[in-house]
Design a protein around this motif. Structure first.
Motif, PDB file in Angstrom:
ATOM      1  N   THR A 132       2.730   2.844   5.792  1.00  0.00           N
ATOM      2  CA  THR A 132       1.652   1.908   4.914  1.00  0.00           C
ATOM      3  C   THR A 132       1.326   0.802   6.252  1.00  0.00           C
ATOM      4  O   THR A 132       1.666   0.728   7.267  1.00  0.00           O
ATOM      5  N   PRO A 168      -3.878  -0.226  -2.842  1.00  0.00           N
ATOM      6  CA  PRO A 168      -3.992   1.079  -2.071  1.00  0.00           C
ATOM      7  C   PRO A 168      -5.402   1.197  -1.533  1.00  0.00           C
ATOM      8  O   PRO A 168      -6.345   1.396  -2.256  1.00  0.00           O
ATOM      9  N   LEU A 169      -5.470   1.479  -0.256  1.00  0.00           N
ATOM     10  CA  LEU A 169      -6.705   1.932   0.321  1.00  0.00           C
ATOM     11  C   LEU A 169      -7.220   3.368  -0.162  1.00  0.00           C
ATOM     12  O   LEU A 169      -8.484   3.351  -0.388  1.00  0.00           O
ATOM     13  N   SER A 170      -6.383   4.111  -0.789  1.00  0.00           N
ATOM     14  CA  SER A 170      -6.543   5.440  -1.353  1.00  0.00           C
ATOM     15  C   SER A 170      -7.268   5.201  -2.492  1.00  0.00           C
ATOM     16  O   SER A 170      -8.135   5.849  -3.127  1.00  0.00           O
ATOM     17  N   GLY A 177     -11.819  -0.326   1.059  1.00  0.00           N
ATOM     18  CA  GLY A 177     -11.298   0.911   1.735  1.00  0.00           C
ATOM     19  C   GLY A 177     -11.269   0.970   3.509  1.00  0.00           C
ATOM     20  O   GLY A 177     -11.493   1.785   4.188  1.00  0.00           O
ATOM     21  N   ASP A 195       0.813  -1.388   0.004  1.00  0.00           N
ATOM     22  CA  ASP A 195      -0.141  -0.141   0.029  1.00  0.00           C
ATOM     23  C   ASP A 195       0.805   1.220  -0.072  1.00  0.00           C
ATOM     24  O   ASP A 195       2.046   1.190  -0.156  1.00  0.00           O
ATOM     25  N   TYR A 196       0.324   2.416  -0.111  1.00  0.00           N
ATOM     26  CA  TYR A 196       0.989   3.668  -0.062  1.00  0.00           C
ATOM     27  C   TYR A 196       0.820   4.407   1.595  1.00  0.00           C
ATOM     28  O   TYR A 196       0.052   3.863   2.198  1.00  0.00           O
ATOM     29  N   TYR A 215       3.040  -0.439   9.721  1.00  0.00           N
ATOM     30  CA  TYR A 215       2.310  -0.068  10.802  1.00  0.00           C
ATOM     31  C   TYR A 215       1.846  -1.233  11.561  1.00  0.00           C
ATOM     32  O   TYR A 215       2.087  -1.289  12.871  1.00  0.00           O
ATOM     33  N   ILE A 262       0.039   6.230   4.629  1.00  0.00           N
ATOM     34  CA  ILE A 262      -1.277   6.893   5.105  1.00  0.00           C
ATOM     35  C   ILE A 262      -1.224   7.942   6.336  1.00  0.00           C
ATOM     36  O   ILE A 262      -0.675   7.553   7.124  1.00  0.00           O
ATOM     37  N   GLU A 263      -1.607   8.987   5.994  1.00  0.00           N
ATOM     38  CA  GLU A 263      -1.613   9.893   7.225  1.00  0.00           C
ATOM     39  C   GLU A 263      -2.014   9.406   8.331  1.00  0.00           C
ATOM     40  O   GLU A 263      -1.631   9.862   9.415  1.00  0.00           O
ATOM     41  N   GLU A 264      -3.167   8.766   8.393  1.00  0.00           N
ATOM     42  CA  GLU A 264      -4.027   8.591   9.446  1.00  0.00           C
ATOM     43  C   GLU A 264      -3.157   7.672  10.468  1.00  0.00           C
ATOM     44  O   GLU A 264      -3.365   7.546  11.743  1.00  0.00           O
ATOM     45  N   LEU A 271      -9.203   0.384   6.382  1.00  0.00           N
ATOM     46  CA  LEU A 271      -7.882   0.468   6.973  1.00  0.00           C
ATOM     47  C   LEU A 271      -7.656  -0.613   8.178  1.00  0.00           C
ATOM     48  O   LEU A 271      -6.579  -1.376   8.246  1.00  0.00           O
TER      49      LEU A 271
END
Length: 405
Positions: free
Chosen positions: A23, A348-350, A307, A13-14, A27, A16-18, A309
């Motif tokens: 990624t 990617p979730l985005s 989507g 994945d890319y 995480y 993620i700010e959250e 996360l």
């Protein structure tokens, strides 16, 4: 030597700010994969050749050691083989999703609400496909029930040159611009529209809506292709083997290559799958004399498409603990082994769909010293940092089997 491949579908994945710019793979708590990467070899592999759609079909074909440019004939025929459907050379197969569309009167103006109809159960879906066969099946069109929302249609002497779109690529979009195009597309559209006319009122869907679930109210065709032919894995690599997967696509690739497809009770293709059961089944195959086992886990990919996360992170952690950890411990009883963990593609979730970026892989062989390099974990950035990239993905299996790193 025993060989095990553990593939987490769509794990990559890319940032993620959250989750602090990490990624999900970085995480998530993954001590087993991180240890494997730190003690083994980690790098990137390009599983999708230029010009190919970044699907699990093409990517897993590459990972198993077969060049898609030579052997790829479409997605759905691989699924047909996985389902045990006998195909004639004149047959054209189609993936047939049960999807949820919105309720506009004009079919072309409907929206793709859910490509998997709230992950409809296999039992419910089987009833709906039975009804589809009763109403739409004939000597030209045959429908076969698969797992959850994933089903198959076989069109005798059907056209092949069609432009079709996977439903998971158009979540939330109006479907008009993504309907089938090309020779025979009018017939496929008619079947889809007819299915919408009766599926929504089926007792299965009425019961689902009463429980607050989305109805599987339409068919959606995509992924067409012809009967494939692969050289036996045993001849190509000199190993006997098995494949463990909940989805017919990867089972089909394995079966085409002569691998034994092992069914695991409770394997679903989503986060509720039997993770540990897959690991134990793999070890049983090795103990029974197999040289090679390919374990495919779909759950991270499903979470990416939806989507979700937290679900994707949980799926990665479950793979690490209940598959990688369990398999690695079990392999220690053998005199020698090699284990590889990797993804097939990014989901990617985005974006909620696949992309063709090179994916991380890590390989470990029994006896390699633990380096305890805490800067190296199994994630996208660590793989990039090594500078190792295999440009032709189908060659990765050669490196893995021969131990050439």
């Amino acid at each position: 030597m025993k060989y095990v491949v553990i593939l987490g579908d769509g794990m990559a994945d890319y940032p993620i700010e959250e989750i602090g710019g990490k990624t999900p793979l970085d995480y998530a708590r993954t001590p087993n994969m991180d240890r494997l990467a730190a003690s083994g070899r980690i790098g990137l592999v390009k599983t999708v050749p230029d010009g190919f759609s970044p699907g699990s079909d093409v990517a897993n074909l590459s990972v198993m050691g077969f060049d898609p440019r030579r052997y790829y004939t479409g997605r759905s025929p691989l699924e047909a083989i996985g389902m045990g459907v006998s195909l004639n050379d004149s047959d054209i197969t189609f993936r047939c999703n049960l999807v949820t569309l919105s309720d506009e009167a004009d079919y072309r103006r409907k929206t793709m609400v859910d490509y998997c109809a709230d992950e409809i159960t296999t039992a419910e879906a089987a009833e709906l496909i039975d009804e589809v066969n009763r109403r739409l099946g004939n000597e030209d069109f045959r429908f076969y029930a698969g797992v959850s929302y994933r089903h198959l249609m076989v069109w005798n002497n059907g056209p092949h040159e069609l432009e079709m779109t996977p439903p998971h690529d158009i979540s939330g979009r109006t479907i008009g611009n993504y309907l089938p195009r090309g020779e025979g597309s009018d017939i496929l559209l008619e079947l889809m529209m007819e299915s919408y006319g009766f599926l929504g009122e089926h007792p299965v869907n009425r019961a689902r809506m009463e429980r607050g679930l989305k109805p599987a109210n339409s068919l959606w065709f995509w992924g067409q292709g012809r009967k494939p032919v692969l050289p036996p894995f045993s001849e190509k690599f000199g190993l006997t083997g098995a494949i463990i997967s909940a989805v017919d696509l990867t089972k089909g690739i394995g079966k085409c290559a002569g691998l034994e497809a092992v069914n695991v009770p409770g394997a679903t293709g989503n986060i509720r799958t039997n993770f540990r059961g897959k690991a134990l089944a793999a070890l049983e195959q090795l103990e029974a004399g197999k040289d090679f086992v390919y374990i495919h886990i779909e759950a991270p990919d499903e979470a990416g498409h939806r989507g979700e996360l937290e679900t994707k992170i949980k799926a990665i952690e479950e793979i690490d603990e209940k598959v990688v950890g369990e398999v690695w411990r079990g392999l220690e009883k053998f005199e020698s082994y090699r284990i590889m963990v990797l993804c097939d593609h990014f989901t990617p979730l985005s974006l909620r769909t696949h992309v063709a970026d090179p994916v991380p892989f890590a390989i470990y062989q029994k006896g390699w010293p633990e380096r305890n390099n805490h800067e190296i974990g199994f994630n996208e950035q660590s793989a990039v940092s090594t500078g190792l990239i295999i440009e032709e993905g189908y060659r990765l299996m050669d490196h893995f089997i021969k131990g050439e790193f």
